[in-house]
Enzyme design. Structure first.
Site, PDB file in Angstrom:
ATOM      1  N   ASP A 113       0.867  -1.178   0.000  1.00  0.00           N
ATOM      2  CA  ASP A 113       0.000   0.000   0.000  1.00  0.00           C
ATOM      3  C   ASP A 113       0.903   1.227   0.000  1.00  0.00           C
ATOM      4  O   ASP A 113       1.634   1.457   0.972  1.00  0.00           O
ATOM      5  CB  ASP A 113      -0.846  -0.064   1.285  1.00  0.00           C
ATOM      6  CG  ASP A 113      -2.019   0.871   1.291  1.00  0.00           C
ATOM      7  OD1 ASP A 113      -1.941   1.917   0.641  1.00  0.00           O
ATOM      8  OD2 ASP A 113      -3.015   0.561   1.984  1.00  0.00           O
ATOM      9  N   ASP A 217      -2.845   4.957  -2.381  1.00  0.00           N
ATOM     10  CA  ASP A 217      -3.653   5.736  -1.443  1.00  0.00           C
ATOM     11  C   ASP A 217      -4.093   7.081  -2.043  1.00  0.00           C
ATOM     12  O   ASP A 217      -3.311   7.735  -2.737  1.00  0.00           O
ATOM     13  CB  ASP A 217      -2.775   5.989  -0.210  1.00  0.00           C
ATOM     14  CG  ASP A 217      -3.527   6.529   0.963  1.00  0.00           C
ATOM     15  OD1 ASP A 217      -4.436   5.853   1.425  1.00  0.00           O
ATOM     16  OD2 ASP A 217      -3.190   7.644   1.423  1.00  0.00           O
ATOM     17  N   GLU A 284      -7.049   4.147  -5.029  1.00  0.00           N
ATOM     18  CA  GLU A 284      -8.145   4.645  -4.196  1.00  0.00           C
ATOM     19  C   GLU A 284      -8.493   6.048  -4.706  1.00  0.00           C
ATOM     20  O   GLU A 284      -7.733   6.994  -4.505  1.00  0.00           O
ATOM     21  CB  GLU A 284      -7.735   4.714  -2.723  1.00  0.00           C
ATOM     22  CG  GLU A 284      -8.885   5.146  -1.834  1.00  0.00           C
ATOM     23  CD  GLU A 284      -8.459   5.638  -0.458  1.00  0.00           C
ATOM     24  OE1 GLU A 284      -9.238   5.477   0.491  1.00  0.00           O
ATOM     25  OE2 GLU A 284      -7.355   6.197  -0.314  1.00  0.00           O
ATOM     26  N   HIS A 346     -10.431  -0.609   5.891  1.00  0.00           N
ATOM     27  CA  HIS A 346     -10.045  -0.123   7.212  1.00  0.00           C
ATOM     28  C   HIS A 346     -10.541   1.289   7.513  1.00  0.00           C
ATOM     29  O   HIS A 346     -10.230   1.824   8.573  1.00  0.00           O
ATOM     30  CB  HIS A 346      -8.521  -0.169   7.320  1.00  0.00           C
ATOM     31  CG  HIS A 346      -7.881   0.769   6.334  1.00  0.00           C
ATOM     32  ND1 HIS A 346      -7.956   0.563   4.968  1.00  0.00           N
ATOM     33  CD2 HIS A 346      -7.235   1.939   6.506  1.00  0.00           C
ATOM     34  CE1 HIS A 346      -7.359   1.569   4.351  1.00  0.00           C
ATOM     35  NE2 HIS A 346      -6.905   2.406   5.267  1.00  0.00           N
ATOM     36  N   ASP A 347     -11.259   1.898   6.573  1.00  0.00           N
ATOM     37  CA  ASP A 347     -11.791   3.251   6.798  1.00  0.00           C
ATOM     38  C   ASP A 347     -13.308   3.249   6.932  1.00  0.00           C
ATOM     39  O   ASP A 347     -13.881   4.238   7.370  1.00  0.00           O
ATOM     40  CB  ASP A 347     -11.484   4.157   5.585  1.00  0.00           C
ATOM     41  CG  ASP A 347     -10.006   4.398   5.389  1.00  0.00           C
ATOM     42  OD1 ASP A 347      -9.264   4.407   6.389  1.00  0.00           O
ATOM     43  OD2 ASP A 347      -9.589   4.585   4.224  1.00  0.00           O
TER      44      ASP A 347
HETATM   45  C1  GLC Z   1      -6.663   6.773   2.706  1.00  0.00           C
HETATM   46  C2  GLC Z   1      -6.439   5.651   3.692  1.00  0.00           C
HETATM   47  C3  GLC Z   1      -6.697   6.177   5.083  1.00  0.00           C
HETATM   48  C4  GLC Z   1      -5.704   7.265   5.366  1.00  0.00           C
HETATM   49  C5  GLC Z   1      -5.781   8.367   4.317  1.00  0.00           C
HETATM   50  C6  GLC Z   1      -4.587   9.279   4.376  1.00  0.00           C
HETATM   51  O1  GLC Z   1      -7.973   7.138   2.610  1.00  0.00           O
HETATM   52  O2  GLC Z   1      -7.241   4.564   3.365  1.00  0.00           O
HETATM   53  O3  GLC Z   1      -6.623   5.181   6.059  1.00  0.00           O
HETATM   54  O4  GLC Z   1      -5.957   7.817   6.634  1.00  0.00           O
HETATM   55  O5  GLC Z   1      -5.815   7.854   3.003  1.00  0.00           O
HETATM   56  O6  GLC Z   1      -3.437   8.631   3.932  1.00  0.00           O
END
Ligand code: GLC
Length: 580
Positions: A113, A217, A284, A346-347
């Site tokens: 990641d 990310d 993402e 995880h979010d």
């Molecule tokens: C993404 C991750 C999250 C993180 C954010 C900042 O959305 O999934 O967990 O806090 O980016 O890196």
């Protein structure tokens, strides 16, 4: 005996549709909460190694590991100070290399990641960058003079993804730096070619170590408008899965810039330069409609290999909505593209908690059937396979920096959001430790230590050990489905037809077929009532999410897979052997 499906085995030509990453199932591991091997209450890389046999036996092929790189850990890995090293919380570099080796030894794949958008504010680059305006690293980040009042007002009106201005004032140099996420996560400046080269170097380094791909990310935040034009007004206060406007602002100039799409092509060509096996990226792209999402994969498929489609996170288990979404996916992500099938991470609020209390496990099984049989690459978040729930935790005592940002908001407001929208500002709730057994701390860590987050009482039932023994459990349902994917190429690389029944609005049928294999039917009963269907006598059920009564009778929330009678026996025999 455990049957393993060799990637690429017996393929005459490596057709686009048979690339391994299009057929794989990805399992997301949040290392901090997976398994603690050294008794400090925090999961770690040796802990993951310890559980690889479980994952292999479960039948997932690709593991996506959330970040474990060196950093202060304020956002638990999403704030990096060294992309080439491991945070002490999770082990060391040797553990990391061992993890890669051990995954590959089991003929599985591993995906890292990467947080390319920002670093930690403790990264040596940022410390240098901040030290003076003429430091050689100044231009590694996005610095600008403020407006009015001697530069004491932010350079423009942009809001960050987490709310409030994303500009942060630095007194010593009297300038502002931009951060799309939290203030301790300053955005890198991708207009600087040196930054682009350095970050591509991070990808290269890990690809050279054998990593099979990357989850990227908040990748839609890399570039910002060069002249920092103000974002226009919007009536929207909260973002939706298909639109990023929030806090009364469009993100027109701060997200999804053309230059980001073109940098995705650089990423693609770097990654595609690695062969045997091919590697892949999944981006993402937060809060984006289908067209924007598709844009990240490039018009001519020259961008990212995959993007997360979060539209499914809140998908009601209803025929019309499921059919509608799958049709949209089919339309937008035709071959050579492929959609992703995502129900949690995880979010986000855990899917099992969104399915309602009544018939919760039956619905979770049906949901798994949908995820593992529709056309797309499934992403399973750890614990989904045992039906882990969002653990309601008070946000004022949270570890999550996002929740901490809102600590002055009264708890009842968040409780309301939680109840009405299944939204929790406290991401700790979906990050509680993996539930391995029904003992104290769910077998996540030694009984003598306190896990970094408490487990819910549900771990007594929703855990691996208990469900492994029950052939009707959610876990067994996942295992069977994952095994079936290995025997039915139609599920991994077949075309898809979405069939609704005019006479019965509760039934949805997916037909999956390839040029060389018979069509298979996946039938879903999206209702709590029994349904009796007329089934073509050529077909027989080989899998059910419930105790199968007969191929044409569907219990509440039951789903089945039907194949032609002539091949049913052979598949069932293979299944029996593989599950032994
Ligand atoms: C993404 C991750 C999250 C993180 C954010 C900042 O959305 O999934 O967990 O806090 O980016 O890196």
């Amino acid at each position: 005996m455990t049957f393993r499906w060799e990637v690429g085995l017996s393929q005459k030509v490596c057709k686009e549709s048979s690339l391994w990453w299009k057929k794989t199932v990805v399992y997301q591991i949040y290392p901090r909460s997976f398994y603690d091997s050294n008794k400090d209450g925090i999961g770690d890389l040796p802990g993951i190694i310890n559980k690889l046999d479980y994952l292999n036996d479960l039948g997932v092929e690709t593991l996506w590991i959330s970040p474990f790189f060196a950093g202060p850990g304020k956002d638990f890995g999403y704030d990096v100070t060294d992309y080439f090293n491991v945070s002490k919380d999770y082990g060391n570099l040797e553990d990391c290399f061992k993890l890669i080796r051990e995954v590959h030894r089991r003929k599985m794949k591993i995906v890292f990641d990467l947080v390319l958008n920002h670093t930690s504010d403790q990264h040596p680059w940022f410390l240098e960058s901040k030290s003076s305006k003429d430091n050689s690293k100044r231009d590694y980040y996005v610095w600008r003079k403020g407006k009015k009042n001697d530069g004491q007002t932010p350079p423009n009106n942009w809001k960050s993804m987490v709310g409030g201005s994303g500009w942060h004032y630095d007194k010593s140099t009297n300038e502002w730096y931009w951060s799309q996420f939290l203030p301790f996560q300053p955005d890198l400046n991708y207009r600087n070619p040196e930054v682009r080269e350095k970050m591509l170097g991070v990808l290269r380094f890990w690809l050279d170590q054998g990593v099979d791909g990357f989850r990227l990310d908040i990748i839609n935040a890399l570039f910002e408008d060069e002249s920092l034009r103000d974002n226009p007004f919007s009536f929207k206060y909260l973002p939706s899965e298909d639109h990023p406007a929030q806090f009364f602002q469009e993100a027109k100039y701060s997200l999804n810039q053309e230059e980001t799409l073109s940098f995705m092509k650089d990423v693609r060509s770097l990654v595609d330069g690695y062969r045997k096996p091919e590697r892949f990226t999944v981006g993402e792209v937060m809060y984006a409609g289908m067209d924007t999402l598709k844009g990240f994969t490039g018009d001519d498929n020259s961008g990212l290999h995959l993007v997360f489609l979060f539209q499914s996170l809140d998908l009601p288990l209803r025929c019309k909505e499921v059919a509608g979404l799958l049709r949209q996916y089919e339309k937008t992500f035709k071959e050579p593209n492929i959609p992703t099938l995502v129900f949690g991470n995880h979010d986000r609020f855990r899917r099992a908690s969104k399915l309602g209390k009544k018939d919760n496990i039956a619905k979770a099984k049906l949901n798994a059937l949908l995820q593992l049989t529709a056309r797309g690459v499934p992403f399973i978040y750890q614990g989904e396979e045992v039906g882990m729930l969002n653990h309601h935790l008070p946000y004022y005592s949270s570890h999550d920096p996002f929740a901490k940002k809102y600590k002055l908001v009264p708890q009842f407001i968040f409780d309301l959001l939680r109840r009405l929208y299944h939204f929790s500002v406290n991401r700790d709730e979906c990050r509680t430790p993996m539930q391995w057994d029904d003992e104290v701390h769910g077998g996540f860590c030694s009984k003598s230590v306190k896990p970094w987050l408490p487990l819910s009482k549900e771990h007594k039932i929703r855990n691996v050990k208990v469900q492994e023994k029950d052939p009707q459990s959610l876990l067994s349902n996942y295992k069977k489905l994952l095994k079936l994917r290995k025997f039915l190429p139609q599920l991994c690389e077949g075309r898809e037809e979405i069939i609704e029944n005019k006479d019965n609005k509760n039934i949805l049928i997916l037909k999956r077929y390839t040029d060389s294999e018979d069509a298979i039917l996946i039938i879903f009963n999206f209702s709590e009532k029994f349904q009796i269907l007329k089934i073509d006598p050529l077909y027989r059920s080989i899998f059910s999410t419930q105790k199968d009564i007969s191929s044409n009778v569907f219990g509440p929330w039951e789903g089945k897979i039907l194949v032609e009678k002539s091949s049913a026996f052979g598949i069932e025999k293979k299944m029996r052997l593989s599950l032994r």
